[in-house]
Design an enzyme around this catalytic site. Structure first.
Site, PDB file in Angstrom:
ATOM      1  N   ARG A 123     133.304  24.697  45.539  1.00 21.36           N
ATOM      2  CA  ARG A 123     131.951  24.493  46.444  1.00 21.36           C
ATOM      3  C   ARG A 123     130.831  25.095  46.012  1.00 21.36           C
ATOM      4  O   ARG A 123     129.879  25.431  47.103  1.00 21.36           O
ATOM      5  CB  ARG A 123     132.525  24.830  47.804  1.00 21.36           C
ATOM      6  CG  ARG A 123     133.669  23.758  48.373  1.00 21.36           C
ATOM      7  CD  ARG A 123     133.836  23.785  49.906  1.00 21.36           C
ATOM      8  NE  ARG A 123     134.835  23.015  50.179  1.00 21.36           N
ATOM      9  CZ  ARG A 123     136.115  23.290  50.314  1.00 21.36           C
ATOM     10  NH1 ARG A 123     136.244  24.520  50.404  1.00 21.36           N
ATOM     11  NH2 ARG A 123     136.999  22.337  50.654  1.00 21.36           N
ATOM     12  N   LYS A 145     117.778  19.908  40.341  1.00 18.34           N
ATOM     13  CA  LYS A 145     118.351  18.649  40.308  1.00 18.34           C
ATOM     14  C   LYS A 145     119.280  18.614  39.346  1.00 18.34           C
ATOM     15  O   LYS A 145     119.249  18.899  38.072  1.00 18.34           O
ATOM     16  CB  LYS A 145     117.400  17.371  39.983  1.00 18.34           C
ATOM     17  CG  LYS A 145     116.493  17.020  41.024  1.00 18.34           C
ATOM     18  CD  LYS A 145     115.783  15.816  40.775  1.00 18.34           C
ATOM     19  CE  LYS A 145     114.813  15.297  41.837  1.00 18.34           C
ATOM     20  NZ  LYS A 145     113.765  14.329  41.668  1.00 18.34           N
ATOM     21  N   GLU A 187     106.471  14.919  29.820  1.00 15.14           N
ATOM     22  CA  GLU A 187     106.802  15.421  31.209  1.00 15.14           C
ATOM     23  C   GLU A 187     105.587  16.618  31.382  1.00 15.14           C
ATOM     24  O   GLU A 187     105.422  16.698  32.545  1.00 15.14           O
ATOM     25  CB  GLU A 187     108.088  16.029  31.247  1.00 15.14           C
ATOM     26  CG  GLU A 187     109.486  15.104  31.252  1.00 15.14           C
ATOM     27  CD  GLU A 187     109.399  14.269  32.674  1.00 15.14           C
ATOM     28  OE1 GLU A 187     108.496  14.556  33.565  1.00 15.14           O
ATOM     29  OE2 GLU A 187     110.445  13.396  32.759  1.00 15.14           O
ATOM     30  N   LYS A 234     105.353  22.815  39.263  1.00 13.78           N
ATOM     31  CA  LYS A 234     106.632  22.300  39.837  1.00 13.78           C
ATOM     32  C   LYS A 234     107.125  23.351  40.762  1.00 13.78           C
ATOM     33  O   LYS A 234     107.735  22.560  41.643  1.00 13.78           O
ATOM     34  CB  LYS A 234     107.520  21.992  38.622  1.00 13.78           C
ATOM     35  CG  LYS A 234     108.644  21.403  38.972  1.00 13.78           C
ATOM     36  CD  LYS A 234     109.605  20.600  38.060  1.00 13.78           C
ATOM     37  CE  LYS A 234     110.935  20.052  38.920  1.00 13.78           C
ATOM     38  NZ  LYS A 234     111.649  19.462  38.002  1.00 13.78           N
ATOM     39  N   GLU A 244     113.173  16.248  48.023  1.00 15.11           N
ATOM     40  CA  GLU A 244     112.475  15.148  47.882  1.00 15.11           C
ATOM     41  C   GLU A 244     112.608  14.154  49.171  1.00 15.11           C
ATOM     42  O   GLU A 244     112.454  13.074  49.223  1.00 15.11           O
ATOM     43  CB  GLU A 244     112.980  14.477  46.872  1.00 15.11           C
ATOM     44  CG  GLU A 244     111.976  13.362  46.164  1.00 15.11           C
ATOM     45  CD  GLU A 244     112.358  13.016  44.634  1.00 15.11           C
ATOM     46  OE1 GLU A 244     112.898  13.663  43.836  1.00 15.11           O
ATOM     47  OE2 GLU A 244     112.463  11.826  44.621  1.00 15.11           O
ATOM     48  N   ARG A 249     107.585  16.108  46.474  1.00 13.58           N
ATOM     49  CA  ARG A 249     108.508  16.079  45.385  1.00 13.58           C
ATOM     50  C   ARG A 249     108.323  14.672  44.630  1.00 13.58           C
ATOM     51  O   ARG A 249     108.672  14.531  43.321  1.00 13.58           O
ATOM     52  CB  ARG A 249     109.735  16.419  45.620  1.00 13.58           C
ATOM     53  CG  ARG A 249     110.597  16.700  44.173  1.00 13.58           C
ATOM     54  CD  ARG A 249     111.842  17.578  44.352  1.00 13.58           C
ATOM     55  NE  ARG A 249     112.456  17.815  43.019  1.00 13.58           N
ATOM     56  CZ  ARG A 249     113.494  18.700  42.744  1.00 13.58           C
ATOM     57  NH1 ARG A 249     113.712  19.626  43.663  1.00 13.58           N
ATOM     58  NH2 ARG A 249     114.015  18.525  41.615  1.00 13.58           N
ATOM     59  N   ASN A 253     107.812  12.042  40.081  1.00 17.54           N
ATOM     60  CA  ASN A 253     108.547  10.833  39.448  1.00 17.54           C
ATOM     61  C   ASN A 253     107.414  10.008  39.036  1.00 17.54           C
ATOM     62  O   ASN A 253     107.612   8.765  38.570  1.00 17.54           O
ATOM     63  CB  ASN A 253     109.201  10.238  40.435  1.00 17.54           C
ATOM     64  CG  ASN A 253     110.548  11.013  40.970  1.00 17.54           C
ATOM     65  OD1 ASN A 253     111.144  11.722  39.844  1.00 17.54           O
ATOM     66  ND2 ASN A 253     110.987  11.120  42.016  1.00 17.54           N
ATOM     67  N   HIS A 256     108.328   7.498  36.474  1.00 23.49           N
ATOM     68  CA  HIS A 256     109.630   7.301  36.164  1.00 23.49           C
ATOM     69  C   HIS A 256     110.362   5.850  36.866  1.00 23.49           C
ATOM     70  O   HIS A 256     111.303   5.576  36.248  1.00 23.49           O
ATOM     71  CB  HIS A 256     110.315   8.443  36.947  1.00 23.49           C
ATOM     72  CG  HIS A 256     110.106   9.768  36.196  1.00 23.49           C
ATOM     73  ND1 HIS A 256     108.854  10.264  36.074  1.00 23.49           N
ATOM     74  CD2 HIS A 256     111.194  10.327  35.838  1.00 23.49           C
ATOM     75  CE1 HIS A 256     109.277  11.343  35.245  1.00 23.49           C
ATOM     76  NE2 HIS A 256     110.671  11.532  35.289  1.00 23.49           N
ATOM     77  N   HIS A 260     112.407   4.572  33.944  1.00 19.80           N
ATOM     78  CA  HIS A 260     113.848   4.367  34.128  1.00 19.80           C
ATOM     79  C   HIS A 260     113.920   3.101  33.832  1.00 19.80           C
ATOM     80  O   HIS A 260     115.400   2.802  33.326  1.00 19.80           O
ATOM     81  CB  HIS A 260     114.110   4.868  35.419  1.00 19.80           C
ATOM     82  CG  HIS A 260     114.371   6.469  35.625  1.00 19.80           C
ATOM     83  ND1 HIS A 260     114.441   6.893  36.993  1.00 19.80           N
ATOM     84  CD2 HIS A 260     114.330   7.370  34.901  1.00 19.80           C
ATOM     85  CE1 HIS A 260     114.673   8.279  36.706  1.00 19.80           C
ATOM     86  NE2 HIS A 260     114.735   8.245  35.680  1.00 19.80           N
ATOM     87  N   HIS A 273     113.923   9.917  27.423  1.00 15.22           N
ATOM     88  CA  HIS A 273     113.351  10.026  28.727  1.00 15.22           C
ATOM     89  C   HIS A 273     111.938  10.184  28.386  1.00 15.22           C
ATOM     90  O   HIS A 273     111.206   9.537  29.311  1.00 15.22           O
ATOM     91  CB  HIS A 273     113.957  11.172  29.284  1.00 15.22           C
ATOM     92  CG  HIS A 273     113.608  11.222  30.807  1.00 15.22           C
ATOM     93  ND1 HIS A 273     113.800  10.365  31.802  1.00 15.22           N
ATOM     94  CD2 HIS A 273     112.920  12.278  31.388  1.00 15.22           C
ATOM     95  CE1 HIS A 273     113.351  10.663  32.786  1.00 15.22           C
ATOM     96  NE2 HIS A 273     112.680  11.590  32.633  1.00 15.22           N
TER      97      HIS A 273
HETATM   98  N1  GLY Z   1     112.256  15.608  37.569  1.00 15.94           N
HETATM   99  C1  GLY Z   1     111.468  15.552  38.591  1.00 15.94           C
HETATM  100  C2  GLY Z   1     112.175  16.369  39.729  1.00 15.94           C
HETATM  101  O1  GLY Z   1     112.599  17.594  39.453  1.00 15.94           O
HETATM  102  O2  GLY Z   1     111.884  16.253  41.127  1.00 15.94           O
END
Ligand code: GLY
Length: 379
Positions: A123, A145, A187, A234, A244, A249, A253, A256, A260, A273
């Site tokens: 956990r 993430k 990025e 960031k 998010e 946040r 994206n 993206h 994606h 990517h």
């Molecule tokens: N890669 C986008 C984020 O970390 O929210």
């Protein structure tokens, strides 16, 4: 130039260090277990991939401490349940308890997998990431993430689990393959577009300095400053909106939703990517122009930076000419906010505006699917 950062993402403290060289394993262990003697006892699992194995061995040295090294296959295809299970089993075999330490040494995939495993092992265990790619340094290793791909969908399952300690050793960047380099640069450009102002000017300068060669000291200094600004930006965004759920946040994206879709329609791992995100940013500019959100000079500036950095910005993309396959991939994007069913109306796009970017829901766009079809096909 700021090279040390202390963030708090939700309840998790995260210390980020930009370094010229790699950390030693002793330094990492000491940071986690400052009490003398204790470190000798605690088992550690280091995870790397076939690309970073020699680097990982250098960092770990041949100290006789019980550090187990698990080497995964490199590449997006490794972002699977199987890999997470392999890491969890290796952790049991290495004897890790809850206070045991996972060290991920590699790029975004290694970080996402090690982070995911660490977040669910008993956990939640302790986590350090040594990021060895540009993509990892400017994006993936920061803000917690973690995840795996499933059913052909990127990051379908995952957690938010920031590493307590993140090292960004710049020495790793100068041996990066071109594809990896380009993946990260996209990025970096994305973050600079969001922050705009001086950061965007700095990225433009970096693009021009490429002519001097990436080994030149002037290029390296500029890159270090860009990475520092990227971490600062960031970090600020994730502190404000760690899961998010707010309005900040999602901006990360940018590029993206389209990106994606391109990655998935091409088959995961075919287009990197970052290259997909760069193409997605160009599509986001086009959408923003059509909606009157992106001023024309701003769209031209962004696309010029992307083109100067060698990205494919045209549509249809040479590797995915079928607009239907892109539309289908986009409609299955997990970032939709609904619980059930797929549909264009539920998509969200990040669109550059004059200062930064903003979220646009497809449901707010009149005849959304016709417009998106045009944006994707370039008709
Ligand atoms: N890669 C986008 C984020 O970390 O929210």
């Amino acid at each position: 130039l700021k090279t040390e950062f202390d963030f708090t993402f939700a309840d998790y403290p995260s210390h980020v260090l930009i370094r010229d060289e790699f950390p030693s394993v002793n330094e990492i262990i000491h940071a986690f277990y400052p009490a003398a003697g204790l470190a000798e006892e605690l088992p550690i699992l280091a995870v790397c991939d076939t690309n970073t194995e020699s680097l990982a061995r250098k960092i770990l040295g041949d100290d006789n401490r019980k550090i187990r090294l698990l080497v995964l296959e490199s590449g997006e295809k490794s972002k699977s349940w199987e890999s997470v299970e392999t890491i969890l089993r290796a952790a049991v075999e290495a004897g890790l308890g809850r206070d045991g330490l996972f060290i991920g040494i590699g790029g975004g995939v290694t970080g996402d997998l090690t982070g995911f495993a660490a977040s669910i092992y008993m956990r939640g265990s302790r986590l350090c990431l040594v990021s060895t790619t540009l993509l990892g340094m400017v994006d993936a290793s920061l803000g917690g993430k973690t995840g795996i791909d499933l059913s052909g969908l990127k990051n379908l399952a995952g957690t938010f689990y920031p590493a307590e300690l993140v090292y960004l050793p710049l020495a790793a960047l100068y041996t990066l393959p071109e594809r990896e380099w380009k993946s990260g640069m996209a990025e970096l450009i994305k973050t600079a577009v969001l922050d705009s102002g001086e950061f965007l000017d700095l990225v433009k300068k970096l693009t021009f300095l490429e002519e001097e060669g990436r080994n030149s000291s002037v290029y390296r200094e500029c890159l270090k400053e860009c990475i520092s600004r990227s971490v600062a930006y960031k970090g600020r965004v994730v502190e404000a909106d760690p899961k998010e759920t707010g309005t900040m946040r999602p901006l990360l994206n940018l590029g993206h939703t389209f990106g994606h879709a391109l990655e998935e329609a091409a088959g995961l791992g075919v287009i990197s990517h970052g290259e997909a995100v760069a193409w997605g940013m160009a599509r986001a500019c086009k959408l923003g122009l059509t909606l009157g959100i992106t001023p024309p000079e701003r769209a031209s500036e962004i696309i010029e930076i992307l083109v100067n950095s060698g990205y494919e910005t045209r549509t249809p993309h040479p590797l995915v000419k079928s607009v239907d396959s892109l539309m289908n991939a986009m409609m299955a994007d997990k970032k939709q906010r609904s619980g059930h069913g797929f549909g264009v109306a539920k998509l969200r796009f990040i669109v550059p505006d004059a200062e930064s970017a903003r979220v646009v829901s497809a449901s707010d766009i009149l005849s959304g699917d016709t417009l998106l079809y045009k944006i994707l096909s370039g008709e």
